[in-house]
Scaffold this active site. Structure first.
Site, short mmCIF file in Angstrom:
data_model
loop_
_atom_site.label_atom_id
_atom_site.label_comp_id
_atom_site.label_asym_id
_atom_site.label_seq_id
_atom_site.Cartn_x
_atom_site.Cartn_y
_atom_site.Cartn_z
N HIS A 48 0.82 -1.21 0.00
CA HIS A 48 0.00 0.00 0.00
C HIS A 48 0.85 1.26 0.00
CE1 HIS A 48 0.81 0.64 4.34
NE2 HIS A 48 0.72 -0.68 4.44
N ASP A 49 0.34 2.29 -0.66
CA ASP A 49 0.94 3.63 -0.69
C ASP A 49 2.28 3.69 -1.41
OD1 ASP A 49 -1.12 4.99 1.08
OD2 ASP A 49 -0.38 3.44 2.44
N GLY A 52 5.03 -1.46 2.15
CA GLY A 52 4.27 -0.24 1.98
C GLY A 52 5.12 1.02 2.01
#
Length: 286
Positions: free
Chosen positions: A127-128, A145
């Site tokens: 994520h991100d 992430g």
């Protein structure tokens, strides 16, 4: 049961949510699932059993191979179901069992993939993350992430990198290596943990970087990493020596600036201090 929970429609064997937007010329094979608020651009192919969850945007001419899962919820214990996003550019290849997670609120709510990337089977993007253009991830590469993978990076099979790490452009990471610190641009990294091993000459030549620039990078590498093994400790002194040898160019200055930024973050990761606004441009709403 003709319609599963959530209102999906069975379209020639694929399950497509009514809130998905599919452009002309898209092929979606039987068994694939396309969720709500997924926009798929022209010429994209989604293989059998692939899953795309929204909110997500895929550009044109992407390939999503069987069992790949794009846009899954972030693997973050603090995530509570917020509608975070995934943005993907054009002409990317996601091979079998590739997973790419949406963003989290802690990271700005967006995972961004550029264009012309190749993600081999089993690779994962957390994520991100921001992955720029022309990146190649071999099988089973694991990216945690909040990482930033710059353009023209190549990672061998089984590489693993931790959260908030930045890999500079034209870097190469050897198979089964891993890193807890940023990996400098233009350099070949190997071992566990990763260590600089030389200039990534093959990658730079493939990227049509001139021999003059490559030779200047080699000279800068000697100053920073090999001659005294301490050249990189005092970057200002190293820069003066590189200037004395006539090895300054834009790429060498980029390398020096990258090393400086990395030292500003805890554990040598500039992602821990770099504003997300520097990495994520204005993006369309999903």
């Amino acid at each position: 049961m003709s319609v599963p929970p959530g209102g999906y429609r069975n379209v020639e064997g694929a399950w497509i949510h009514p809130l998905a937007r599919i452009a002309e010329g898209v092929t979606i094979e039987p068994g694939a699932v396309v969720g709500a608020r997924v926009n798929i651009g022209r010429g994209t192919w989604v293989g059998a059993g692939a899953v795309i969850y929204g909110p997500a945007v895929l550009g044109e001419e992407n390939q999503v191979h069987p069992t790949a899962v794009l846009g899954g919820a972030p693997q973050d214990l603090g995530y509570s179901g917020e509608p975070t996003r995934l943005l993907i550019g054009d002409r990317n290849v996601f091979r079998e069992a590739v997973t790419v997670n949406r963003g989290s609120l802690k990271g700005g709510g967006l995972t961004r993939i550029g264009s012309d990337n190749y993600f081999m089977a089993g690779s994962h993007i957390g994520h991100d993350c921001v992955v720029e253009d022309r990146v190649v991830l071999a099988n089973d590469v694991l990216i945690a992430g909040h990482c930033h993978i710059q353009s023209n990076v190549n990672m061998g099979g089984g590489v693993a990198i931790v959260q908030f790490l930045t890999v500079g452009r034209f870097a190469f990471l050897g198979g089964l290596s891993g890193s807890t610190m940023d990996c400098e641009p233009f350099i070949l990294h190997d071992d566990m943990p990763c260590r600089p091993k030389g200039i990534n000459v093959v990658g730079l030549r493939r990227g049509q970087v001139s021999y003059e620039v490559i030779n200047k990078l080699k000279e800068a590498y000697r100053v920073l990493f090999t001659e005294s093994q301490k050249g990189g400790e005092d970057l200002e002194a190293a820069r003066r020596e590189i200037e004395r040898r006539g090895a300054v160019c834009d790429e060498v200055l980029e390398l020096l600036e990258f090393m400086k930024r990395s030292r500003e973050g805890r554990f040598g990761r500039q992602g821990q201090v770099r504003p997300r606004t520097e990495l994520i441009p204005e993006t369309p709403e999903v």
